[in-house]
Design a protein around this motif. Structure first.
Motif, mmCIF file in Angstrom:
data_model
loop_
_atom_site.group_PDB
_atom_site.id
_atom_site.type_symbol
_atom_site.label_atom_id
_atom_site.label_comp_id
_atom_site.label_asym_id
_atom_site.label_seq_id
_atom_site.Cartn_x
_atom_site.Cartn_y
_atom_site.Cartn_z
ATOM 1 N N GLU A 39 0.828 -1.201 0.000
ATOM 2 C CA GLU A 39 0.000 0.000 0.000
ATOM 3 C C GLU A 39 0.866 1.256 0.000
ATOM 4 O OE1 GLU A 39 -2.797 -0.248 3.237
ATOM 5 O OE2 GLU A 39 -3.598 -2.153 2.497
ATOM 6 N N ARG A 40 1.940 1.229 0.772
ATOM 7 C CA ARG A 40 2.865 2.373 0.812
ATOM 8 C C ARG A 40 3.491 2.622 -0.560
ATOM 9 N NH1 ARG A 40 5.793 1.288 5.873
ATOM 10 N NH2 ARG A 40 6.860 -0.166 4.548
ATOM 11 N N GLN A 41 3.912 1.535 -1.217
ATOM 12 C CA GLN A 41 4.503 1.672 -2.549
ATOM 13 C C GLN A 41 3.497 2.240 -3.547
ATOM 14 O OE1 GLN A 41 6.535 -1.910 -3.924
ATOM 15 N NE2 GLN A 41 6.981 -2.439 -1.803
ATOM 16 N N LEU A 42 2.266 1.735 -3.513
ATOM 17 C CA LEU A 42 1.244 2.239 -4.427
ATOM 18 C C LEU A 42 0.935 3.702 -4.146
ATOM 19 C CD1 LEU A 42 -0.803 1.871 -6.691
ATOM 20 C CD2 LEU A 42 -2.443 1.102 -4.963
ATOM 21 N N TYR A 43 0.839 4.068 -2.869
ATOM 22 C CA TYR A 43 0.542 5.464 -2.530
ATOM 23 C C TYR A 43 1.612 6.391 -3.094
ATOM 24 C CZ TYR A 43 -0.348 9.786 -0.207
ATOM 25 O OH TYR A 43 -0.591 11.114 0.026
ATOM 26 N N LYS A 44 2.882 6.016 -2.962
ATOM 27 C CA LYS A 44 3.970 6.850 -3.497
ATOM 28 C C LYS A 44 3.804 7.054 -4.996
ATOM 29 C CE LYS A 44 7.479 5.629 -0.101
ATOM 30 N NZ LYS A 44 8.736 4.916 0.135
ATOM 31 N N LYS A 45 3.426 5.992 -5.714
ATOM 32 C CA LYS A 45 3.240 6.103 -7.166
ATOM 33 C C LYS A 45 2.035 6.972 -7.500
ATOM 34 C CE LYS A 45 5.652 1.927 -8.299
ATOM 35 N NZ LYS A 45 5.697 0.619 -8.853
ATOM 36 N N LEU A 46 0.928 6.756 -6.808
ATOM 37 C CA LEU A 46 -0.262 7.565 -7.060
ATOM 38 C C LEU A 46 0.005 9.034 -6.772
ATOM 39 C CD1 LEU A 46 -3.053 5.338 -5.469
ATOM 40 C CD2 LEU A 46 -2.717 5.787 -7.907
ATOM 41 N N ASP A 47 0.681 9.302 -5.662
ATOM 42 C CA ASP A 47 0.955 10.670 -5.252
ATOM 43 C C ASP A 47 1.908 11.372 -6.226
ATOM 44 O OD1 ASP A 47 0.508 12.753 -3.314
ATOM 45 O OD2 ASP A 47 2.575 12.443 -2.640
ATOM 46 N N SER A 48 2.804 10.601 -6.843
ATOM 47 C CA SER A 48 3.784 11.207 -7.741
ATOM 48 C C SER A 48 3.225 11.502 -9.134
ATOM 49 C CB SER A 48 5.019 10.310 -7.864
ATOM 50 O OG SER A 48 4.702 9.142 -8.605
ATOM 51 N N ILE A 49 2.144 10.824 -9.531
ATOM 52 C CA ILE A 49 1.649 11.018 -10.895
ATOM 53 C C ILE A 49 0.576 12.089 -11.016
ATOM 54 C CG2 ILE A 49 2.252 8.702 -11.703
ATOM 55 C CD1 ILE A 49 -0.673 7.909 -11.388
ATOM 56 N N THR A 50 -0.024 12.474 -9.916
ATOM 57 C CA THR A 50 -1.056 13.496 -10.026
ATOM 58 C C THR A 50 -1.280 14.216 -8.711
ATOM 59 O OG1 THR A 50 -3.314 13.986 -10.665
ATOM 60 C CG2 THR A 50 -2.955 11.882 -9.590
ATOM 61 N N ASN A 51 -1.565 15.484 -8.836
ATOM 62 C CA ASN A 51 -1.974 16.271 -7.677
ATOM 63 C C ASN A 51 -3.471 16.551 -7.732
ATOM 64 O OD1 ASN A 51 0.596 16.475 -6.538
ATOM 65 N ND2 ASN A 51 1.109 18.221 -7.815
ATOM 66 N N GLU A 52 -4.125 16.031 -8.769
ATOM 67 C CA GLU A 52 -5.536 16.323 -8.967
ATOM 68 C C GLU A 52 -6.461 15.295 -8.320
ATOM 69 O OE1 GLU A 52 -6.205 16.946 -13.128
ATOM 70 O OE2 GLU A 52 -4.432 18.196 -13.303
ATOM 71 N N LEU A 53 -5.908 14.261 -7.738
ATOM 72 C CA LEU A 53 -6.718 13.227 -7.097
ATOM 73 C C LEU A 53 -6.759 13.448 -5.592
ATOM 74 C CD1 LEU A 53 -5.512 9.885 -8.723
ATOM 75 C CD2 LEU A 53 -7.648 11.072 -9.153
ATOM 76 N N ASN A 54 -7.902 13.204 -5.018
ATOM 77 C CA ASN A 54 -7.994 13.099 -3.565
ATOM 78 C C ASN A 54 -7.896 11.611 -3.258
ATOM 79 O OD1 ASN A 54 -8.403 15.838 -2.742
ATOM 80 N ND2 ASN A 54 -10.403 15.706 -3.725
ATOM 81 N N ILE A 55 -6.907 11.246 -2.461
ATOM 82 C CA ILE A 55 -6.640 9.841 -2.162
ATOM 83 C C ILE A 55 -7.001 9.571 -0.707
ATOM 84 C CG2 ILE A 55 -4.884 8.035 -2.077
ATOM 85 C CD1 ILE A 55 -3.248 9.762 -4.084
ATOM 86 N N LEU A 56 -7.962 8.675 -0.500
ATOM 87 C CA LEU A 56 -8.325 8.251 0.846
ATOM 88 C C LEU A 56 -7.800 6.835 1.044
ATOM 89 C CD1 LEU A 56 -12.018 9.515 0.906
ATOM 90 C CD2 LEU A 56 -9.976 10.690 1.735
ATOM 91 N N HIS A 57 -7.242 6.565 2.212
ATOM 92 C CA HIS A 57 -6.589 5.283 2.465
ATOM 93 C C HIS A 57 -7.203 4.585 3.672
ATOM 94 C CE1 HIS A 57 -3.350 2.971 4.587
ATOM 95 N NE2 HIS A 57 -3.382 2.358 3.437
ATOM 96 N N ASP A 58 -7.352 3.272 3.563
ATOM 97 C CA ASP A 58 -7.723 2.388 4.659
ATOM 98 C C ASP A 58 -9.035 2.814 5.322
ATOM 99 O OD1 ASP A 58 -7.231 0.041 6.030
ATOM 100 O OD2 ASP A 58 -6.171 1.050 7.655
ATOM 101 N N LEU A 59 -10.094 2.775 4.538
ATOM 102 C CA LEU A 59 -11.415 3.156 5.030
ATOM 103 C C LEU A 59 -12.168 1.936 5.540
ATOM 104 C CD1 LEU A 59 -12.442 5.431 2.046
ATOM 105 C CD2 LEU A 59 -11.450 6.152 4.223
ATOM 106 N N TYR A 60 -12.891 2.108 6.621
ATOM 107 C CA TYR A 60 -13.744 1.053 7.174
ATOM 108 C C TYR A 60 -15.141 1.611 7.368
ATOM 109 C CZ TYR A 60 -9.627 -1.694 8.373
ATOM 110 O OH TYR A 60 -8.465 -2.427 8.314
ATOM 111 N N PHE A 61 -16.145 0.837 6.969
ATOM 112 C CA PHE A 61 -17.523 1.196 7.239
ATOM 113 C C PHE A 61 -18.379 -0.056 7.189
ATOM 114 C CE2 PHE A 61 -16.817 1.787 2.728
ATOM 115 C CZ PHE A 61 -17.931 1.245 2.112
ATOM 116 N N GLU A 62 -19.628 0.082 7.580
ATOM 117 C CA GLU A 62 -20.555 -1.054 7.571
ATOM 118 C C GLU A 62 -21.686 -0.786 6.603
ATOM 119 O OE1 GLU A 62 -22.304 -2.637 11.111
ATOM 120 O OE2 GLU A 62 -20.358 -2.795 12.093
ATOM 121 N N GLN A 63 -22.091 -1.821 5.891
ATOM 122 C CA GLN A 63 -23.247 -1.779 5.001
ATOM 123 C C GLN A 63 -24.084 -3.001 5.331
ATOM 124 O OE1 GLN A 63 -24.264 0.456 2.808
ATOM 125 N NE2 GLN A 63 -25.904 -0.733 1.935
#
Length: 121
Positions: A39-63
């Motif tokens: 996840e850390r490696q992917l985040y670094k890649k996502l963060d380096s390719i764009t500043n236009e994305l809002n990236i949320l990590h490790d979300l938990y919820f119930e449905q």
């Protein structure tokens, strides 16, 4: 922004450092540590390719009383993008929608978790 380990990983790190774990618990610890590293490696890649994305990590919820965990949720101008990270090593094969290590040991199909998350999301 840096991503942080979740509560389970922090607890397992603490236990791993301070006591002897069963083989199953030790394997679980190493698997979630590898998962976090992926996840850390992917985040670094996502963060380096764009500043236009809002990236949320490790979300938990119930449905419908069913827990849902999302590794990454990318909020874009269009529709949200769900990303499930798996940091497997070794070789695998798929037979009739079931996943196996080359040794023949069956593992959980990672696509089922993603499909369930997409459906509930």
């Amino acid at each position: 922004m840096m991503i942080e380990p979740n509560k389970e990983l922090l607890i397992m790190r603490y236990l791993y450092e301070r006591q002897d774990l069963s083989q199953d618990d030790e394997n679980h610890y190493h698997n979630i540590e590898k998962g976090f590293d992926g996840e850390r490696q992917l985040y670094k890649k996502l963060d380096s390719i764009t500043n236009e994305l809002n990236i949320l990590h490790d979300l938990y919820f119930e449905q419908n009383k069913s827990p849902i965990q999302i590794d990454f949720l990318l909020l874009t101008q269009g529709k949200p993008i769900l990303i499930e990270v798996k940091n497997f090593e070794g070789e695998y094969f798929i037979k009739e929608d079931r996943w196996y290590k080359l040794s023949g040991k069956e593992i959980k199909n990672p696509l089922i978790q993603l499909q369930r998350t997409e459906t509930n999301f």
